[in-house]
Structure formats: structure tokens, C-alpha cells
Scaffold this motif. Sequence first.
Motif, PDB file in Angstrom:
ATOM      1  N   ILE A   1       0.842  -1.200   0.000  1.00 59.46           N
ATOM      2  CA  ILE A   1       0.000   0.000   0.000  1.00 59.46           C
ATOM      3  C   ILE A   1       0.876   1.249   0.000  1.00 59.46           C
ATOM      4  CG2 ILE A   1      -1.639   1.347   1.360  1.00 59.46           C
ATOM      5  CD1 ILE A   1      -2.875  -1.291   2.299  1.00 59.46           C
ATOM      6  N   ALA A   2       1.928   1.254   0.829  1.00 64.05           N
ATOM      7  CA  ALA A   2       2.777   2.435   0.980  1.00 64.05           C
ATOM      8  C   ALA A   2       3.485   2.788  -0.324  1.00 64.05           C
ATOM      9  CB  ALA A   2       3.789   2.208   2.100  1.00 64.05           C
ATOM     10  N   TYR A   3       4.067   1.783  -1.015  1.00 64.91           N
ATOM     11  CA  TYR A   3       4.830   2.134  -2.209  1.00 64.91           C
ATOM     12  C   TYR A   3       3.915   2.459  -3.382  1.00 64.91           C
ATOM     13  CZ  TYR A   3       4.701  -2.000  -5.333  1.00 64.91           C
ATOM     14  OH  TYR A   3       4.327  -2.978  -6.222  1.00 64.91           O
ATOM     15  N   LYS A   4       2.748   1.818  -3.470  1.00 61.32           N
ATOM     16  CA  LYS A   4       1.804   2.164  -4.525  1.00 61.32           C
ATOM     17  C   LYS A   4       1.223   3.563  -4.296  1.00 61.32           C
ATOM     18  CE  LYS A   4       0.188  -2.426  -6.035  1.00 61.32           C
ATOM     19  NZ  LYS A   4       1.309  -3.227  -5.567  1.00 61.32           N
ATOM     20  N   ALA A   5       0.985   3.898  -3.024  1.00 55.25           N
ATOM     21  CA  ALA A   5       0.470   5.237  -2.702  1.00 55.25           C
ATOM     22  C   ALA A   5       1.516   6.301  -3.020  1.00 55.25           C
ATOM     23  CB  ALA A   5       0.084   5.295  -1.226  1.00 55.25           C
ATOM     24  N   ARG A   6       2.755   6.013  -2.697  1.00 53.86           N
ATOM     25  CA  ARG A   6       3.831   6.969  -2.991  1.00 53.86           C
ATOM     26  C   ARG A   6       3.943   7.215  -4.482  1.00 53.86           C
ATOM     27  NH1 ARG A   6      10.170   5.997  -1.290  1.00 53.86           N
ATOM     28  NH2 ARG A   6      11.003   7.922  -2.208  1.00 53.86           N
ATOM     29  N   ARG A   7       3.792   6.156  -5.250  1.00 52.51           N
ATOM     30  CA  ARG A   7       3.866   6.293  -6.706  1.00 52.51           C
ATOM     31  C   ARG A   7       2.693   7.102  -7.249  1.00 52.51           C
ATOM     32  NH1 ARG A   7       4.449   1.134 -10.859  1.00 52.51           N
ATOM     33  NH2 ARG A   7       4.705   2.365 -12.775  1.00 52.51           N
ATOM     34  N   ALA A   8       1.535   7.016  -6.579  1.00 52.02           N
ATOM     35  CA  ALA A   8       0.339   7.724  -7.036  1.00 52.02           C
ATOM     36  C   ALA A   8       0.177   9.104  -6.418  1.00 52.02           C
ATOM     37  CB  ALA A   8      -0.898   6.877  -6.725  1.00 52.02           C
ATOM     38  N   GLY A   9       1.070   9.495  -5.493  1.00 50.45           N
ATOM     39  CA  GLY A   9       0.963  10.793  -4.849  1.00 50.45           C
ATOM     40  C   GLY A   9      -0.060  10.836  -3.731  1.00 50.45           C
ATOM     41  N   VAL A  10      -0.433   9.675  -3.198  1.00 49.29           N
ATOM     42  CA  VAL A  10      -1.424   9.592  -2.117  1.00 49.29           C
ATOM     43  C   VAL A  10      -0.698   9.592  -0.777  1.00 49.29           C
ATOM     44  CG1 VAL A  10      -3.220   8.161  -1.072  1.00 49.29           C
ATOM     45  CG2 VAL A  10      -3.066   8.341  -3.556  1.00 49.29           C
TER      46      VAL A  10
END
Length: 389
Positions: A307-316
Motif C-alpha cells: 500500500i505504501a509504495y503504490k500510494a507513494r507512486r500515485a501521490g497519495v
Amino acid sequence: MKLVVRVKLLPTPEQAAALEATLRACNEAANWLSVRAFEHGRTSRSALQVLAYAALKARGLSAQPALHVLRKVADAYTALKANLKAGNLGKRGSKRNARAAGKPVVFQSDAAQPFDDRCLSWQMDGSTVSIWTTSGRMKGLIFTGQAEQLALLAACRKGESDLLLKDGRWYLVATCEIPEAALNTAPEGFVGVDLGIVNIATTSTGARYSGRHLNRQRDADRRLREKLQKKGTKAAKRRAKRHAGKEARRVSDINHKISKCIVAEAQRTGRGIALEDLTGIRERVRLRKPQRVTLHSWSFRQLGTFIAYKARRAGVPVVYVDAAYTSRECSRCHHVDRRNRPSQAVFACQACGFVEHADLNSSHNIAARGWWTWVRGAESQASVLTLTA
């Protein structure tokens, strides 16, 4: 932001033999160097280069592979020292700690070996690589992978790639530098995510990802593993080897899918994501013996990382909140009582009478704590800026 992409190699028998000889030679050199580093007490990269660079080249390694062996050994000792200091290998003075600190680091014959662009070149148009081996430069080595991964590899690959042998299959693990989206600094609230065993994840927006099917498959895998271990025949060992890692791959696939859905929802609605800080939960929680296996196979850390790395990639934005009493606190009146949780699935507030699914109630509490954590962080940053000005 760095991600790794793993592609599968399709070597001919002759190419596979050359790769295996190369991997074996590099790890034999690493073990030889590890013993010398332990005996001399010199484990930094610079010290090892002075100590053994010429000797490594004399063992048949070219300049760059010799440097990579030096760095691999130095990094292994750095990691060992960090684990000893953190107590991950037992308390200081314990037998486990003494065993780990009292012998050289050992590398398996098929341990991964890093290659840089001088030793390994990619031909993306032809889906082949050219790689250094102990028997000379090998060209035309075919690789394959998913279309999305190959596109990412072609656009963002940067840095070293690791040659890996796993279960008789050859892989290259490449590092990619991924551009990050601009962080949403003004989220419209937070999606609270409650992580669990019966329900893998429950969000404050009402999404629930059940873990019942996964838990049944885990139980079946565990029973099969125990049966094969008791049998102990060669056929049983071959079957156990075929099934090794199957459970981990299944869990990883499910966690990827869940994390993708959660991040996509937060991005679409302009919100952040709030997660519980579950660090040390295995040490804090006391359970009966039959429940310990379930707790220790719970992959909450992996899901949180995805969740953390996907959110970082999406700007969340992602915040971590205190997990204490999220399952006992009423999300309406905030009354905390152990009796508020009469069963695993039911939450019934003893003060205001509010009734809801227990995991959904917890996710609402996590979302609220996430918002206040974000607000307090923004206020602290604003006060620092004011004082600086």
C-alpha cells in the motif's frame, strides 16, 4: 522511487551451464573473501579492496565482478553488524548472538550476484541480454516477462541487476527508478484500513476483503507440508520442493490486488490512507498455541508495504496511527470498553448503543486518527515555518 523488476531468462543448456559456473565461482570467491575478512577483522569495502582485490582477479574474476564480490561481502557484514546491534539475532551474550558473531558470513553456491552495465547490457528490441561469464562474454541470452514489466524496464531501468537462480529457473532482477506523482498535500479526509486475519483488509468506505478462502488454503498447505515431512521419502521431498513457496506467492498476489484497489480508491476520491502501526504486534500479543501459527503467518507487513509504495507512486499521502483500542472504541461516541466487542464480527457500544461490523467500526476510528495525525503534522510544520521566518 526505486522498484525492482524480475524477468525470466530462457538459456540454452550450454548457456545455463555457463551461468551456473559463473554464479558458483563468484560465491566461492565471496566465501573465501568472507573468511579472510573475518580473520583480519577488516570488513569495509575499502579495506577489503586493499586486502584481496588482486587475489580475486587471480581467481579468474574480471575487474568489475571482483569489485562486486568485494561489495557483496562488505554489505553482508554491514547487515550482520546492524542485526546484532538491533538484537535481531538474540541478546548480547546469548548463544544465538555468539554463534552469529563468532563465524564468517557464508554465501550459498547459488546466491544472487549483482552485475552493472559494464558486465551486463540489455537489448530491449530483441529481448536479449549480453552478460559476463567466467567462460567469456555471453550474447543472445533471451529473457521474457509481462508486457507491463518489460515496458517499465525499458523506460526506467537504472543501476545494477542481480543474476538469480531459483528452483532451477534463471532470473534477472533489475532496479528501476520510477518517477513519483506530486504528493496530494490537501487530502479530503483519509481512508482508514483495518488489517486482520478473518478479513484481510476493511476500509472505512465499506470495502471488505475476506481472508476465509486464503486461510482455508493455508490450512490445507500446512497439513500437506506436515504429511510430507512425516513421510520423509524421496518422492515426498520432491513434492514438498514443488510446493515450496506456493503459499507465499499466493499471498503476495492477493496483497498486490488488495493494495492496488485501496490506493486507486484513495486517489480517485482525493483522500489519503491511514494504516495502523502494528510494529512488534507478534511480541505484544499472547495467544494459545493453535492460534500462534495463524498470527505468525499473517502478512500484514507485506500488505502495508505494498500500500505504501503504490500510494507513494500515485501521490497519495499515507499516515500511521496508534493501533491501541481501535477495535474497542466506538466510532460515534468514542467510548472505549472491552465489552463493546462481544464477538469477532460484532461491535455494540455499551454507552450509545451504536451497532456495526467490528472491522468497519475499527476502520472508521483509524480514518479519524489518520486525519488528526495529518492535521497535527501540518500545524507543527506551519509553526516551524513561522518561527524560522
